[in-house]
Design an enzyme around this catalytic site. Structure first.
Site, short mmCIF file in Angstrom:
data_model
loop_
_atom_site.label_atom_id
_atom_site.label_comp_id
_atom_site.label_asym_id
_atom_site.label_seq_id
_atom_site.Cartn_x
_atom_site.Cartn_y
_atom_site.Cartn_z
N LEU A 352 0.83 -1.21 0.00
CA LEU A 352 0.00 0.00 0.00
C LEU A 352 0.86 1.25 0.00
CD1 LEU A 352 -2.60 -1.03 2.70
CD2 LEU A 352 -3.04 -0.76 0.26
N GLY A 353 2.04 1.16 0.61
CA GLY A 353 2.88 2.34 0.67
C GLY A 353 4.15 2.04 1.43
N THR A 354 5.08 2.96 1.31
CA THR A 354 6.35 2.81 2.00
C THR A 354 6.64 4.11 2.71
OG1 THR A 354 7.10 1.43 0.20
CG2 THR A 354 8.79 2.25 1.67
N PHE A 357 9.20 4.49 8.37
CA PHE A 357 9.06 3.46 9.38
C PHE A 357 8.95 2.07 8.78
CE2 PHE A 357 7.36 6.79 12.38
CZ PHE A 357 8.44 6.73 13.22
N GLY A 358 8.57 1.97 7.55
CA GLY A 358 8.49 0.65 6.97
C GLY A 358 7.43 0.56 5.89
N ASP A 471 3.14 12.55 15.78
CA ASP A 471 3.42 12.68 14.35
C ASP A 471 2.14 12.99 13.57
OD1 ASP A 471 5.16 12.89 12.26
OD2 ASP A 471 5.51 10.75 12.00
#
Ligand SMILES: *[C@@H]1O[C@H](CO)[C@@H](O)[C@H](O)[C@H]1NC(C)=O
Ligand SMILES: *[C@@H]1O[C@H](CO)[C@@H](O)[C@H](O)[C@H]1NC(C)=O
Ligand SMILES: *[C@@H]1O[C@H](CO)[C@@H](O)[C@H](O)[C@H]1NC(C)=O
Ligand SMILES: *[C@@H]1O[C@H](CO)[C@@H](O)[C@H](O)[C@H]1NC(C)=O
Ligand SMILES: *[C@@H]1O[C@H](CO)[C@@H](O)[C@H](O)[C@H]1NC(C)=O
Ligand SMILES: *[C@@H]1O[C@H](CO)[C@@H](O)[C@H](O)[C@H]1NC(C)=O
Length: 673
Positions: A352-354, A357-358, A471
């Site tokens: 889904l995404g990068t 954090f990972g 955050d």
């Protein structure tokens, strides 16, 4: 251990006459004197047990130097023309993060052994703010730089540059090599790479070439080629060596082998003879493995070979870490195998995404058919893991329609997996910036803003404990099926707090959302969350990031909104994509509230309770003139934020730190998506 003394003596005797002219040396089997050669070290440089030159040793904001101990003659006595020289070396840069590294390595020729007065970080241990660029330095260097420092006009965060007396490279190129066509190399990939630096004293030509370690012969096309007469730069005798520095990210810089020659072609390094780099931690096989061991009770003999192989494979594939203290968290603990199946083996297609954090994968739990998002966070440090998991589990008990539900976790060696509710519409930022395919209209944005405010209010005041998000930003707000804004990723930032030495203040957050006092004290509070929420309000209303890099100047969103307001036209700051389809009072309220939350004084910011009341219209926002904002007030808050952020890392050295290299470092540090 058992060095043959006689051999060593002979070697040493041979080396003495070689020191004068036409020097030729090679460190192919380590730097620890096995070949009779040693190096002169300073800073945090050291030689590892097996002889690798480790220029930096996992310490932040430091530099390390290593020099060939004897002076090198670069000119003859009769005339002032620099000799040709040739050198090649093998290096590796390893960072704690896969997406970010802390500065680079430079091959250097300098008047002294060591570079006194030079600074770490973006100065690479070569120069400092006052002597950078001064021709009186007499320093030649080839930098392998992993950070883009715009103050030195760096082209990107992965470049090779020829530096003469300063860090603004005379010529630079993106790291890579020619093998038929150009192939990129990532300097901080942790892999060993070769670099050749050659100077032709007759043609006055410098050439720099690089290649992966397994390409043993130098590619015929150099990466960099520059006509430059080094006679003006080099003195008659100089010292040759390496310099390296770290910034805010734990990084190690290694030189594995080195060969150098005056007036001739330096010998190539033989890869098989080089000392071996330590294996990358985390790649080590898991020992604390607990996944159910099937008992093979039947057909023992017949099935032995294939069975054992199968089990070993499976064990390794589904290995996870489970310690006694985790047993009470049973319901929140997922089996790795379950997540593996849910995400179809963490297939690229499910990605889904990068973020910093990972990576996040979509999945479908096989048992319950619930759609989930699985975040894989690499995390080496075991320290603080217990506290962190306790927190994760307690966060898992939070329930609010504007928070992304954390369903549970799983632990593997060096890795933590967090399981969340799946949000089909992705994160808010992708509807705001970079000419999105779908933009959100004002009424949806206002709904999202109110939702996020209510979620944050719940975290701060309505739950049994105060939870600080740390955050808040558009990329951490996800849209659910009904386009409600849901705050995600809370608590994750703490992982990095727990994992680090409590004495070092590890600021986690995203630049532009970090309150000045947060960067100063390192303490996150509800007020620092409110500050970030202010930046979030402005980005949603304006459709711009808190800091946008446009040309050489960074545009600070809050400054700009403030200047619009100062011209009595705050609405000018709104996202122009609304057209006329917006409620002026609401936009104005959000913009002013955004400014109020961005106040440099924490006490002047509203609480989330007040924010919710203002947004609901239950309480009228104080008159703008009463906000106590002055142009310098707001502006200063942000500028000060940068400088303080810089100082918190640099104070021991007492230097100014450029914003630009911070923007790069900290934006990534924070895991900004
Ligand atoms: C390097 O070797 C020379 C001669 O063997 C010795 O005098 C010198 O002290 C050594 N330097 C270091 C840094 O070990
Ligand atoms: C790195 O080297 C410095 C100076 O030699 C030392 O004080 C520090 O403890 C070392 N750090 C690590 C992580 O080894
Ligand atoms: C300097 O001396 C070298 C050798 O001694 C010679 O090859 C070179 O041509 C000389 N350069 C000039 C400019 O005289
Ligand atoms: C910068 O480095 C030079 C030596 O290269 C040194 O003399 C000078 O004191 C340094 N300046 C500062 C501000 O550290
Ligand atoms: C360059 O350095 C010299 C001495 O190191 C100094 O006198 C001179 O002012 C410096 N030049 C500039 C432009 O900073
Ligand atoms: C190589 O790196 C450059 C600069 O970062 C980038 O523009 C290019 O797309 C990369 N090429 C490949 C094949 O990854």
């Amino acid at each position: 251990m058992f060095v043959k003394l006689s051999v060593l003596l002979v070697l040493l005797m041979l080396l003495v006459p070689a020191e004068a002219q036409d020097l030729n040396f090679i460190y192919n089997d380590g730097f620890n004197g096995r070949s009779g050669l040693n190096v002169s070290l300073d800073g945090i440089a050291e030689i590892t047990q097996n002889g690798i030159l480790k220029l930096t040793n996992d310490t932040k904001q430091k530099s390390g130097h290593a020099f060939y101990p004897n002076p090198v003659t670069f000119k003859n006595l009769e005339n002032d023309t620099a000799f040709s020289f040739s050198t090649n070396f093998v290096f590796a840069i390893r960072s704690e993060y896969t997406t970010l590294s802390g500065h680079g390595i430079a091959f250097v020729i300098a008047p002294t052994r060591g570079l006194p007065g030079a600074l770490p970080s973006q100065y690479l241990g070569l120069f400092n703010g006052s002597n950078d660029g001064n021709f009186t330095n007499h320093v030649f260097a080839v930098e392998l730089d992993t950070i883009q420092s715009t103050e030195f006009h760096d082209m990107n965060e992965n470049h090779v540059g020829i530096d003469i007396n300063g860090l603004h490279s005379v010529k630079a190129a993106s790291a890579g090599y020619f093998d038929g066509r150009f192939k990129n190399l990532t300097l901080f990939s942790g892999k060993e790479m070769r670099v050749w630096v050659e100077y032709d004293g007759t043609k006055k030509q410098i050439e720099v070439t690089m290649a992966p370690i397994d390409v043993a012969t130098k590619p015929s096309t150099p990466l960099l080629s520059l006509k430059y007469d080094l006679s003006t730069v080099l003195y008659k005798t100089m010292y040759v060596g390496f310099s390296s520095s770290t910034g805010s990210v734990l990084t190690s810089h290694y030189v594995v082998g080195w060969s150098f020659r005056i007036n001739g072609q330096a010998q190539d390094l033989i890869a098989s003879k080089l000392p071996k780099l330590p294996s990358i931690p985390g790649k080590k096989r898991s020992m604390l493995f607990t996944f159910g061991v099937p008992l093979i009770s039947v057909s023992l003999v017949l099935l032995a070979v294939s069975g054992v192989l199968y089990v070993i494979n499976r064990k390794r594939k589904f290995a996870e870490v489970l310690e006694d203290w985790e047993l009470e968290y049973g319901p929140q603990r997922f089996k790795y195998k379950e997540l593996y199946i849910a995400t179809k083996g963490f297939r690229e297609k499910e990605l889904l995404g990068t973020g910093g954090f990972g990576k996040v994968y979509r999945g479908l739990l096989p048992s319950s058919k619930i759609e989930i998002a699985v975040k894989r966070v690499s995390h080496e440090s075991r320290q603080g893991m217990k506290e962190f998991v306790a927190e994760i589990v307690s966060i898992g008990r939070l329930r609010h329609r504007n928070l992304v539900q954390l369903l549970g976790y799983c632990r593997r060696k060096g890795e933590l997996l967090l399981v969340y509710d799946y949000m089909p519409n992705g994160s808010l930022d992708k509807y705001l910036y970079d000419q999105p395919e779908v933009t959100l209209n004002w009424s949806l944005r206002f709904k999202v803003i109110k939702g996020v405010a209510s979620g944050l209010f719940y975290l701060h005041e309505e739950w049994e404990q105060v939870v600080i998000h740390r955050d808040v930003k558009a990329s951490n707000v996800l849209l659910d099926g009904e386009s409600n804004g849901r705050l995600g990723d809370f608590g994750l930032a703490r992982l990095y707090d727990h994992g680090t030495d409590p004495q070092t203040t590890h600021i986690v957050g995203t630049l532009g959302y970090l309150a000045p006092e947060h960067t100063r004290t390192g303490r996150a509070t509800t007020s620092t969350d409110v500050f970030a929420f202010g930046a979030f309000l402005l980005e949603v209303a304006c459709g711009k990031r808190p800091i946008e890099t446009q040309g050489p100047e960074d545009v600070i969103l809050v400054d700009w909104v403030f200047s619009c307001w100062n011209r009595s036209n705050i609405l000018e700051a709104r996202d122009q994509s609304f057209g006329t389809d917006f409620v002026a009072e609401e936009v104005e309220l959000v913009l002013k509230l955004g400014l109020l939350c961005s106040h440099s004084e924490p006490a002047a910011r509203p609480s989330m309770r007040q924010v919710v009341q203002y947004l609901a219209g239950d309480v009228v926002l104080p008159e703008v003139s009463l906000l106590g904002l002055s142009s310098s007030g707001v502006t200063f808050a942000h500028r000060e934020g940068f400088d303080d952020y810089a100082m918190s890392y640099q104070s021991s050295i007492g230097t100014r730190f450029s914003h630009s290299s911070y923007v790069a470092e900290s934006a990534l540090l924070s895991g900004g998506r």
